[in-house]
Design an enzyme around this catalytic site. Structure first.
Site, PDB file in Angstrom:
ATOM      1  N   ASN A   9       1.645  -6.511   1.655  1.00 30.73           N
ATOM      2  CA  ASN A   9       0.443  -5.789   2.061  1.00 30.73           C
ATOM      3  C   ASN A   9      -0.485  -5.739   0.847  1.00 30.73           C
ATOM      4  OD1 ASN A   9      -1.550  -4.027   2.806  1.00 30.73           O
ATOM      5  ND2 ASN A   9      -0.211  -2.223   2.937  1.00 30.73           N
ATOM      6  N   LYS A  11      -3.407  -4.653   0.568  1.00 33.12           N
ATOM      7  CA  LYS A  11      -4.296  -3.479   0.568  1.00 33.12           C
ATOM      8  C   LYS A  11      -5.733  -3.925   0.191  1.00 33.12           C
ATOM      9  CE  LYS A  11      -0.388  -0.474  -0.273  1.00 33.12           C
ATOM     10  NZ  LYS A  11       0.143   0.762  -0.901  1.00 33.12           N
ATOM     11  N   HIS A  94      -0.512   2.575   8.616  1.00 31.47           N
ATOM     12  CA  HIS A  94      -0.102   2.730   7.214  1.00 31.47           C
ATOM     13  C   HIS A  94      -0.469   4.150   6.747  1.00 31.47           C
ATOM     14  CE1 HIS A  94       0.156   2.294   2.867  1.00 31.47           C
ATOM     15  NE2 HIS A  94       0.933   1.277   3.111  1.00 31.47           N
ATOM     16  N   GLU A  96      -1.774   5.236   4.190  1.00 34.13           N
ATOM     17  CA  GLU A  96      -3.111   5.359   3.597  1.00 34.13           C
ATOM     18  C   GLU A  96      -4.194   5.449   4.680  1.00 34.13           C
ATOM     19  OE1 GLU A  96      -1.314   2.951  -0.170  1.00 34.13           O
ATOM     20  OE2 GLU A  96      -2.602   1.885   1.250  1.00 34.13           O
ATOM     21  N   GLU A 166       8.240   3.808   5.149  1.00 35.21           N
ATOM     22  CA  GLU A 166       7.641   3.893   3.812  1.00 35.21           C
ATOM     23  C   GLU A 166       7.474   5.361   3.444  1.00 35.21           C
ATOM     24  OE1 GLU A 166       3.884   1.493   3.941  1.00 35.21           O
ATOM     25  OE2 GLU A 166       5.138   0.087   2.861  1.00 35.21           O
ATOM     26  N   GLY A 172       3.467   3.232  -4.391  1.00 31.89           N
ATOM     27  CA  GLY A 172       2.613   3.146  -5.577  1.00 31.89           C
ATOM     28  C   GLY A 172       3.054   4.018  -6.736  1.00 31.89           C
ATOM     29  N   SER A 212       7.395   0.993  -3.552  1.00 36.88           N
ATOM     30  CA  SER A 212       7.792   0.563  -4.906  1.00 36.88           C
ATOM     31  C   SER A 212       8.924  -0.456  -4.916  1.00 36.88           C
ATOM     32  CB  SER A 212       8.152   1.788  -5.764  1.00 36.88           C
ATOM     33  OG  SER A 212       6.991   2.575  -5.963  1.00 36.88           O
TER      34      SER A 212
HETATM   35  O1  LIG Z   1       2.399   0.815   0.854  1.00 39.25           O
HETATM   36  C1  LIG Z   1       3.180  -0.070   0.571  1.00 39.25           C
HETATM   37  C2  LIG Z   1       3.237  -1.306   1.389  1.00 39.25           C
HETATM   38  O2  LIG Z   1       2.569  -1.138   2.619  1.00 39.25           O
HETATM   39  C3  LIG Z   1       4.064   0.024  -0.635  1.00 39.25           C
HETATM   40  O3  LIG Z   1       3.239  -0.107  -1.770  1.00 39.25           O
HETATM   41  P1  LIG Z   1       3.942  -0.322  -3.208  1.00 39.25           P
HETATM   42  O4  LIG Z   1       4.902  -1.477  -3.045  1.00 39.25           O
HETATM   43  O5  LIG Z   1       2.803  -0.598  -4.145  1.00 39.25           O
HETATM   44  O6  LIG Z   1       4.671   0.973  -3.483  1.00 39.25           O
END
Ligand SMILES: O=C(CO)COP(=O)(O)O
Length: 248
Positions: A9, A11, A94, A96, A166, A172, A212
């Protein structure tokens, strides 16, 4: 036997120039046949990445969609448009998007149905906050997200669904869940699906861990019986790192 699926992803990273460089870096590597690999660039890079992936075994996904086929919805992108560009997957819900852009369990459900209606496989994101985990609310909260996301789906569409567990506190932060903790919650996700659709369909659903994931910890997750892959953020932005994960 469920085929493992590892998706990147991206982002809000990678201009088209940067996307080209990343995909070309991955194309220099030999993709493991035993793993399904999917790249999820920003909308603006989908055409570029789709062209570069022609002739490879790497799949293409989007990071969101709207639930209508077309209409006066400024700024939105329809499943029809994603399908035409060659997407086979779409990330939905997601954390976010739930946190910053008003995504709810209800809109997630509408988007899941729209994706399936157009032959796009949804990667449905669920996961608890640190506060919910510390309050012992993880199982109830995540099970509720799964139930609402899948509400009203035809049983025959369930094997097309991918779920990404997640935990928000792991996204992150560099602080991933442990393999066993993630396996426990993902087992609960599968039980929740089994309650609604029966265990034979639930056994066909691939469930990823995300939060992560790095080359150094992917094996801990993939060794778990209930975990079928990963949804990778930061570590998907460099070819070397992402390859270190998909070639676990
Ligand atoms: O949100 C994520 C994947 O959709 C996970 O992000 P990270 O791998 O940067 O923690």
């Amino acid at each position: 036997m469920r085929k493992p699926i590892i998706a990147g992803n991206w982002k809000m990273y990678k201009t088209n120039t940067e996307a080209r460089a990343l995909v070309n870096g991955l194309k220099e590597k030999t993709m493991p046949a035993a793993v399904e690999v999917v790249l999820c660039p920003p909308f603006t890079a989908l055409t570029t990445v789709a062209e570069l992936l022609q002739g490879t075994a790497i799949g293409l996904g989007a990071q969101d969609l709207f639930w209508e086929d077309e209409g006066a919805y400024t700024g939105e992108v329809s499943p029809l448009m994603l399908k035409e560009l060659g997407c086979s997957y779409v990330i939905i819900g997601h954390s976010e998007r739930r946190q910053y852009f008003g995504e709810t369990d209800e809109t997630v459900n509408k988007k899941v149905k729209a994706a399936l209606r157009h032959g796009l496989k949804p990667i449905i994101c669920v996961g608890e906050s640190l506060q919910q985990r510390e309050a012992g609310e993880t199982n109830a909260f995540v099970a509720g997200q799964v139930e609402k996301a899948l509400d009203g789906l035809a049983p025959e569409s369930i094997p097309q669904v991918v779920i990404a567990y997640e935990p928000i506190w792991a996204i992150g932060t560099g602080r991933s869940s442990s393999g066993s903790d993630a396996n426990e919650v993902i087992g609960l996700v599968r039980q929740t699906i089994a309650k609604k659709f029966g265990s034979s369909l639930a056994e066909q659903v691939r469930i990823q861990y995300g939060g992560s994931v790095k080359p150094g910890n992917i094996k801990e997750f993939m060794d778990q019986p209930e975990i079928d892959g990963a949804l990778v953020g930061g570590a998907s932005l460099k070819a070397e790192d992402f390859y270190g994960i998909i070639s676990y």
